[in-house]
Design an enzyme around this catalytic site. Structure first.
Site, PDB file in Angstrom:
ATOM      1  N   ALA A  20       0.808  -1.223   0.000  1.00  0.00           N
ATOM      2  CA  ALA A  20       0.000   0.000   0.000  1.00  0.00           C
ATOM      3  C   ALA A  20       0.838   1.269   0.000  1.00  0.00           C
ATOM      4  O   ALA A  20       0.423   2.297  -0.541  1.00  0.00           O
ATOM      5  CB  ALA A  20      -0.939  -0.006   1.203  1.00  0.00           C
ATOM      6  N   PHE A  31      -4.894   0.937   4.170  1.00  0.00           N
ATOM      7  CA  PHE A  31      -5.985   0.277   4.888  1.00  0.00           C
ATOM      8  C   PHE A  31      -5.859   0.397   6.398  1.00  0.00           C
ATOM      9  O   PHE A  31      -6.836   0.640   7.088  1.00  0.00           O
ATOM     10  CB  PHE A  31      -6.040  -1.209   4.498  1.00  0.00           C
ATOM     11  CG  PHE A  31      -6.489  -1.434   3.091  1.00  0.00           C
ATOM     12  CD1 PHE A  31      -7.835  -1.547   2.788  1.00  0.00           C
ATOM     13  CD2 PHE A  31      -5.574  -1.518   2.063  1.00  0.00           C
ATOM     14  CE1 PHE A  31      -8.269  -1.736   1.484  1.00  0.00           C
ATOM     15  CE2 PHE A  31      -5.989  -1.707   0.757  1.00  0.00           C
ATOM     16  CZ  PHE A  31      -7.335  -1.815   0.465  1.00  0.00           C
ATOM     17  N   ARG A  32      -4.648   0.228   6.929  1.00  0.00           N
ATOM     18  CA  ARG A  32      -4.510   0.001   8.366  1.00  0.00           C
ATOM     19  C   ARG A  32      -3.950   1.168   9.161  1.00  0.00           C
ATOM     20  O   ARG A  32      -3.848   1.075  10.376  1.00  0.00           O
ATOM     21  CB  ARG A  32      -3.647  -1.249   8.605  1.00  0.00           C
ATOM     22  CG  ARG A  32      -4.345  -2.514   8.160  1.00  0.00           C
ATOM     23  CD  ARG A  32      -3.441  -3.740   8.237  1.00  0.00           C
ATOM     24  NE  ARG A  32      -4.223  -4.937   7.951  1.00  0.00           N
ATOM     25  CZ  ARG A  32      -4.566  -5.334   6.730  1.00  0.00           C
ATOM     26  NH1 ARG A  32      -4.190  -4.625   5.684  1.00  0.00           N
ATOM     27  NH2 ARG A  32      -5.286  -6.429   6.548  1.00  0.00           N
ATOM     28  N   ASP A 100      -4.592  -1.311  -7.829  1.00  0.00           N
ATOM     29  CA  ASP A 100      -4.832  -0.104  -8.614  1.00  0.00           C
ATOM     30  C   ASP A 100      -4.403  -0.207 -10.066  1.00  0.00           C
ATOM     31  O   ASP A 100      -4.772   0.627 -10.895  1.00  0.00           O
ATOM     32  CB  ASP A 100      -4.155   1.111  -7.958  1.00  0.00           C
ATOM     33  CG  ASP A 100      -2.702   0.850  -7.580  1.00  0.00           C
ATOM     34  OD1 ASP A 100      -1.946   0.308  -8.419  1.00  0.00           O
ATOM     35  OD2 ASP A 100      -2.318   1.193  -6.442  1.00  0.00           O
ATOM     36  N   HIS A 115      -3.951  -9.665  -5.181  1.00  0.00           N
ATOM     37  CA  HIS A 115      -5.278  -9.339  -4.653  1.00  0.00           C
ATOM     38  C   HIS A 115      -6.249  -8.894  -5.740  1.00  0.00           C
ATOM     39  O   HIS A 115      -7.266  -8.274  -5.443  1.00  0.00           O
ATOM     40  CB  HIS A 115      -5.159  -8.275  -3.557  1.00  0.00           C
ATOM     41  CG  HIS A 115      -4.399  -8.754  -2.361  1.00  0.00           C
ATOM     42  ND1 HIS A 115      -3.813  -7.898  -1.444  1.00  0.00           N
ATOM     43  CD2 HIS A 115      -4.112 -10.000  -1.916  1.00  0.00           C
ATOM     44  CE1 HIS A 115      -3.201  -8.598  -0.500  1.00  0.00           C
ATOM     45  NE2 HIS A 115      -3.372  -9.873  -0.771  1.00  0.00           N
ATOM     46  N   CYS A 143     -25.266  -6.354 -14.739  1.00  0.00           N
ATOM     47  CA  CYS A 143     -24.746  -6.827 -16.018  1.00  0.00           C
ATOM     48  C   CYS A 143     -25.880  -6.847 -17.053  1.00  0.00           C
ATOM     49  O   CYS A 143     -27.067  -6.829 -16.708  1.00  0.00           O
ATOM     50  CB  CYS A 143     -24.163  -8.223 -15.837  1.00  0.00           C
ATOM     51  SG  CYS A 143     -23.511  -8.975 -17.354  1.00  0.00           S
ATOM     52  N   ASN A 208      10.198   0.820   3.724  1.00  0.00           N
ATOM     53  CA  ASN A 208       8.848   1.032   4.247  1.00  0.00           C
ATOM     54  C   ASN A 208       8.875   2.177   5.245  1.00  0.00           C
ATOM     55  O   ASN A 208       9.885   2.409   5.914  1.00  0.00           O
ATOM     56  CB  ASN A 208       8.326  -0.243   4.919  1.00  0.00           C
ATOM     57  CG  ASN A 208       6.837  -0.201   5.157  1.00  0.00           C
ATOM     58  OD1 ASN A 208       6.056   0.057   4.245  1.00  0.00           O
ATOM     59  ND2 ASN A 208       6.418  -0.444   6.392  1.00  0.00           N
TER      60      ASN A 208
END
Length: 236
Positions: A20, A31-32, A100, A115, A143, A208
């Site tokens: 991320a 996210f975290r 993304d 993912h 759809c 990081n």
């Protein structure tokens, strides 16, 4: 920084693993963290198979917001540098936790998306694929066949895509340098890959913002610096 440049020059097979932190530098939320997508929210109610089935309004609202954010952002210089390193033969593959599609938009071709992708949605009934921008249209979750359109990401409760994992394992096993960019390395099974690379004899570099559970395994740690700036200095 010279040490990372030396490792890159000496390596015959470089694999990059992105999380991320790579995307937040393009403006997407993580996210975290304290400002992350899960702050004050239950991920199982928003991004799980159960949410898709039983809390569909919340599920749709959450992913519409994510699609809007994705369309408002673009790859940064770091993505472009990685694409250039791949084109020159320096990088043999990128393993990413991100959905993304920025690596591909920047020009990278050898990307394993663990993912899935938020760039498309697909029908839960007939599997027809649409661009994710359809989610923002009136009636955009249906759809043509009448089935429900869902984002092509891995939801909580689903397995990682087999082919992507197989490709990631192949690259990891041939790596002699494994570089982590912007991952907390807190999510399994994705965090198994840097461990597997290290156990196979590869040098491990972790870039990081904050410490990770695998810092003690690393041959080189770079904390507190922007990934794009680290890659730009090496590139120059």
């Amino acid at each position: 920084m010279n040490r990372l440049g030396d490792l890159l020059r000496e390596a015959a097979s470089v694999v990059v693993f992105t999380g991320a932190g790579m995307s937040t530098e393009s403006g997407l939320p993580d996210f975290r963290s304290q400002k992350g997508l899960w702050q004050g929210k239950d991920p199982m109610r928003l991004a799980s198979t159960q949410a898709m089935l039983h809390h569909r309004d919340d599920f749709i609202t959450f992913y519409r917001t994510r699609v809007e954010g994705l369309l408002a952002c673009k790859p940064h210089r770091g993505h472009e540098i990685l694409a250039g390193l791949e084109e020159s033969g320096r990088i043999c593959g990128i393993i990413t936790q991100n959905v993304d599609g920025f690596h591909q938009r920047a020009g990278s071709k050898k990307v394993a998306q663990l993912h899935g992708t938020l760039e498309t949605v697909h029908c839960s009934t007939c599997a027809k694929v649409y661009p994710s921008s359809r989610y923002l249209e009136q009636g955009g979750t249906a759809c043509a066949c009448g089935g429900f359109l869902r984002p092509s990401v891995v939801l909580f409760g689903e397995s990682l895509p087999y082919q992507e994992v197989e490709q990631a394992q192949q690259w990891t096993d041939q790596a002699d340098l494994f570089i982590v960019l912007g991952s907390s390395l807190a999510v399994s099974p994705a965090n198994w890959f840097p461990q597997r690379a290290k156990e196979g004899g590869a040098k491990l570099v972790i870039v990081n913002h904050d410490p990770t559970p695998l810092d003690d395994w690393a041959d080189l740690l770079i904390h507190g610096e922007r990934i794009g700036e680290v890659l730009a200095r090496i590139h120059e």
